[in-house]
Design an enzyme around this catalytic site. Sequence first.
Site, mmCIF file in Angstrom:
data_model
loop_
_atom_site.group_PDB
_atom_site.id
_atom_site.type_symbol
_atom_site.label_atom_id
_atom_site.label_comp_id
_atom_site.label_asym_id
_atom_site.label_seq_id
_atom_site.Cartn_x
_atom_site.Cartn_y
_atom_site.Cartn_z
ATOM 1 N N ASN A 1 0.867 -1.178 0.000
ATOM 2 C CA ASN A 1 0.000 0.000 0.000
ATOM 3 C C ASN A 1 0.907 1.233 0.000
ATOM 4 O O ASN A 1 1.457 1.605 1.034
ATOM 5 C CB ASN A 1 -0.884 -0.045 1.254
ATOM 6 C CG ASN A 1 -1.712 1.213 1.428
ATOM 7 O OD1 ASN A 1 -1.781 2.054 0.527
ATOM 8 N ND2 ASN A 1 -2.330 1.358 2.586
ATOM 9 N N TRP A 2 1.044 1.834 -1.179
ATOM 10 C CA TRP A 2 1.956 2.985 -1.279
ATOM 11 C C TRP A 2 1.391 4.212 -0.563
ATOM 12 O O TRP A 2 2.102 5.167 -0.349
ATOM 13 C CB TRP A 2 2.189 3.331 -2.757
ATOM 14 C CG TRP A 2 3.053 2.381 -3.508
ATOM 15 C CD1 TRP A 2 3.440 1.121 -3.143
ATOM 16 C CD2 TRP A 2 3.673 2.632 -4.782
ATOM 17 N NE1 TRP A 2 4.234 0.561 -4.105
ATOM 18 C CE2 TRP A 2 4.399 1.467 -5.125
ATOM 19 C CE3 TRP A 2 3.676 3.707 -5.666
ATOM 20 C CZ2 TRP A 2 5.125 1.366 -6.322
ATOM 21 C CZ3 TRP A 2 4.386 3.604 -6.854
ATOM 22 C CH2 TRP A 2 5.113 2.447 -7.173
ATOM 23 N N LYS A 3 0.109 4.211 -0.274
ATOM 24 C CA LYS A 3 -0.552 5.397 0.296
ATOM 25 C C LYS A 3 -0.297 6.591 -0.625
ATOM 26 O O LYS A 3 -0.209 6.417 -1.833
ATOM 27 C CB LYS A 3 -0.092 5.625 1.739
ATOM 28 C CG LYS A 3 -0.219 4.351 2.581
ATOM 29 C CD LYS A 3 -0.131 4.590 4.041
ATOM 30 C CE LYS A 3 -0.309 3.245 4.761
ATOM 31 N NZ LYS A 3 -0.380 3.383 6.202
ATOM 32 N N HIS B 1 -9.768 1.190 4.482
ATOM 33 C CA HIS B 1 -8.533 1.409 5.241
ATOM 34 C C HIS B 1 -8.824 2.375 6.387
ATOM 35 O O HIS B 1 -9.607 3.307 6.233
ATOM 36 C CB HIS B 1 -7.443 1.972 4.322
ATOM 37 C CG HIS B 1 -6.097 1.977 4.979
ATOM 38 N ND1 HIS B 1 -5.735 2.935 5.907
ATOM 39 C CD2 HIS B 1 -5.049 1.117 4.881
ATOM 40 C CE1 HIS B 1 -4.511 2.659 6.344
ATOM 41 N NE2 HIS B 1 -4.075 1.570 5.744
ATOM 42 N N GLU C 1 -7.265 4.770 7.560
ATOM 43 C CA GLU C 1 -7.006 6.186 7.267
ATOM 44 C C GLU C 1 -8.195 6.810 6.539
ATOM 45 O O GLU C 1 -8.498 7.984 6.714
ATOM 46 C CB GLU C 1 -5.700 6.317 6.468
ATOM 47 C CG GLU C 1 -4.496 6.081 7.375
ATOM 48 C CD GLU C 1 -3.246 5.578 6.684
ATOM 49 O OE1 GLU C 1 -3.164 5.613 5.441
ATOM 50 O OE2 GLU C 1 -2.329 5.129 7.409
ATOM 51 N N GLU D 1 -5.875 -4.916 10.292
ATOM 52 C CA GLU D 1 -4.868 -3.886 10.504
ATOM 53 C C GLU D 1 -5.193 -3.122 11.790
ATOM 54 O O GLU D 1 -6.004 -2.191 11.773
ATOM 55 C CB GLU D 1 -4.851 -2.890 9.337
ATOM 56 C CG GLU D 1 -4.408 -3.489 8.019
ATOM 57 C CD GLU D 1 -3.785 -2.428 7.119
ATOM 58 O OE1 GLU D 1 -2.709 -2.696 6.573
ATOM 59 O OE2 GLU D 1 -4.352 -1.337 6.975
ATOM 60 N N GLY E 1 2.032 2.280 10.711
ATOM 61 C CA GLY E 1 2.985 3.381 10.594
ATOM 62 C C GLY E 1 3.671 3.747 11.894
ATOM 63 O O GLY E 1 4.326 4.780 11.985
ATOM 64 N N SER F 1 2.962 -2.149 10.358
ATOM 65 C CA SER F 1 4.401 -2.197 10.651
ATOM 66 C C SER F 1 5.042 -3.547 10.322
ATOM 67 O O SER F 1 5.920 -4.016 11.060
ATOM 68 C CB SER F 1 4.674 -1.799 12.114
ATOM 69 O OG SER F 1 4.259 -0.457 12.339
ATOM 70 N N GLY G 1 4.706 1.291 4.757
ATOM 71 C CA GLY G 1 6.028 1.898 4.619
ATOM 72 C C GLY G 1 7.058 1.009 3.928
ATOM 73 O O GLY G 1 7.797 1.468 3.043
#
Length: 252
Positions: free
Chosen positions: A9-11, A95, A97, A167, A173, A212, A234
């Site tokens: 997931n590049w975000k 997600h 976020e 998640e 993160g 993570s 990440g």
Amino acid sequence: MRNKLIAGNWKMQGSLAGNPVLLNAVATGVATLPAVSFAVLVPFPYLVQARDYLSGTSCAWGAQDVSEENSGAYTGEVAVSMLSDLGCRYVIVGHSERRARHGESDERVAAKAWRALEGGVTPIVCVGETLSERETGQTLAVVYRQLDAVMQRLGPGLLAKTVLAYEPVWAIGTGRSATPEQAQEVHAALRARVAQADAIVSSGLQILYGGSVKPGNAIELMRLPDVDGALVGGASLVAGDFLGIGQAAASA
Ligand code: PGA
């Protein structure tokens, strides 16, 4: 026997000029790990680039969100038909976020999952509790509520075509992954919840862990009986780390 999927997931990261180095390294690396499935979930503007660099490789590509609407006057939204036009195999829905920043409800996440499937794209449906929810003993209640909304909307037949991702929000993160015990407990609970509706769907359902994940902790996570891969944030931006997690999945 469930296959392992490692999804990056590049975000909201990447650049037109910088992406080719990462995409080329991933394209080359995944060829050495044929037993594992890979995908990268990139920002919408880079989907064409992902397609151009990854076509013909064993790494799929996809997006990080999709509209629950079909098409029409929905400024800023992206339809599943547009994703399938670009060869997307996967799309992340729900997600944390997006749940937090865009107020996405469980019902809306379920509607997005349904729409993705209708358009032929596999949703990776994210569930997970916040730190305060964990600390107050609500972890399972929260993930059940999130899962139940999706199960109700899809039914077992469509649920079988989705990927689930656990998640924990506090692990995303932060460098603080769930322990193997914490991950396995929730993964097994999610699988058991699905089994109440359909045992066969439950035993075939891919459930990824995210939060993570790094090469250093991937082996113990990928060995867990109910963990079928990883949703990697990440570490998916560094080819060596992303492929290292794939290597861990291959040897688990
Ligand atoms: P992280 O993100 O690996 O950077 O913790 C995971 C995710 O949000 O999907």
